[in-house]
Structure formats: structure tokens, C-alpha cells
Design an enzyme around this catalytic site. Structure first.
Site, PDB file in Angstrom:
ATOM      1  CG  HIS A 100      -0.699   5.861  -0.522  1.00 28.34           C
ATOM      2  ND1 HIS A 100      -1.507   6.935  -0.787  1.00 28.34           N
ATOM      3  CD2 HIS A 100      -1.418   5.046   0.275  1.00 28.34           C
ATOM      4  CE1 HIS A 100      -2.667   6.786  -0.192  1.00 28.34           C
ATOM      5  NE2 HIS A 100      -2.646   5.630   0.455  1.00 28.34           N
ATOM      6  CD  GLN A 124       7.543   0.645  -2.221  1.00 23.99           C
ATOM      7  OE1 GLN A 124       7.906   1.445  -1.368  1.00 23.99           O
ATOM      8  NE2 GLN A 124       8.195   0.495  -3.337  1.00 23.99           N
ATOM      9  CG  HIS A 165      -1.879   1.090   1.328  1.00 26.55           C
ATOM     10  ND1 HIS A 165      -2.890   1.312   0.410  1.00 26.55           N
ATOM     11  CD2 HIS A 165      -2.001   2.071   2.261  1.00 26.55           C
ATOM     12  CE1 HIS A 165      -3.574   2.377   0.763  1.00 26.55           C
ATOM     13  NE2 HIS A 165      -3.060   2.858   1.881  1.00 26.55           N
TER      14      HIS A 165
END
Length: 105
Positions: free
Chosen positions: A79, A77, A75
Site C-alpha cells: 500500500h 508495504q 500488504h
């Protein structure tokens, strides 16, 4: 800073950068190009901070420290990559807004 704190930091900084980039587009639509540029600068700094954390994690792994590949890390990465893309696109959109505004003058 512990692993989970680093991952959460990446998420927070990336989310802030994405939000600022989107806000910069809205500000540019109001013809406030200086304000938009400031927001993009802030987004860039948050992205640098998030990338620094990512680099630390990569260096730790290269040095032999193994971290769990968790959904939270994926998550983070995601973002970071999305925030980088949004910021780059925001810059282009703002330039187009400014250009079309100049044509109308």
C-alpha cells in the site's frame, strides 16, 4: 502503539494518500488546480505519517526487536509503495492538465 496497530496505521494512511492523489486528478480535470494542490499536500502528509511508522518498525528491528513478517505487513508495504507511486504520477498528470489548459486559453 503495538505492532499490529502500526501496520494498520500504515495501511490506513497509505490508502488515504492514494485516494487523495486520485481525487486530485479528478479535481484538476475540472480546472480546480488549487484544490488539486491541496489534495496532493494532504496526500503527502499522510505518506509522511505512514513512512514515519515504517521507519519506526525498521528502527525497532535494527535494535533487535523481531516482528513477524505477516501477510498484513506485506500488504502495508505494498500500500505504501503504491500510494507513493500514485501520488508522484498524479502530480505529473495534474501538471499536464494545467499545461494543456493554458494552451487552450
Amino acid at each position: 502503539m503495538e505492532y499490529i496497530e502500526k501496520v494498520m496505521s500504515m495501511i490506513a494512511k497509505s490508502g488515504a494518500a492514494r485516494s487523495q492523489a486520485m481525487e486530485a486528478i479528478m479535481v484538476a480535470k475540472q480546472k480546480n488546480y488549487a484544490g488539486a494542490a491541496e489534495l496532493l499536500d494532504n496526500a503527502s502528509q499522510d505518506l509522511k505519517d505512514a513512512h514515519k511508522v515504517q521507519t519506526q518498525l525498521i528502527q525497532e528491528e535494527a535494535g533487535g526487536t523481531k516482528h513477524e513478517i505477516s501477510l498484513l505487513m506485506i500488504h502495508a508495504q505494498d500500500h505504501l509503495m503504491n500510494a507513493m507511486t500514485v501520488k508522484d504520477l498524479a502530480k505529473e498528470i495534474i501538471e499536464l492538465h494545467e499545461y494543456t489548459h493554458q494552451l487552450q486559453i
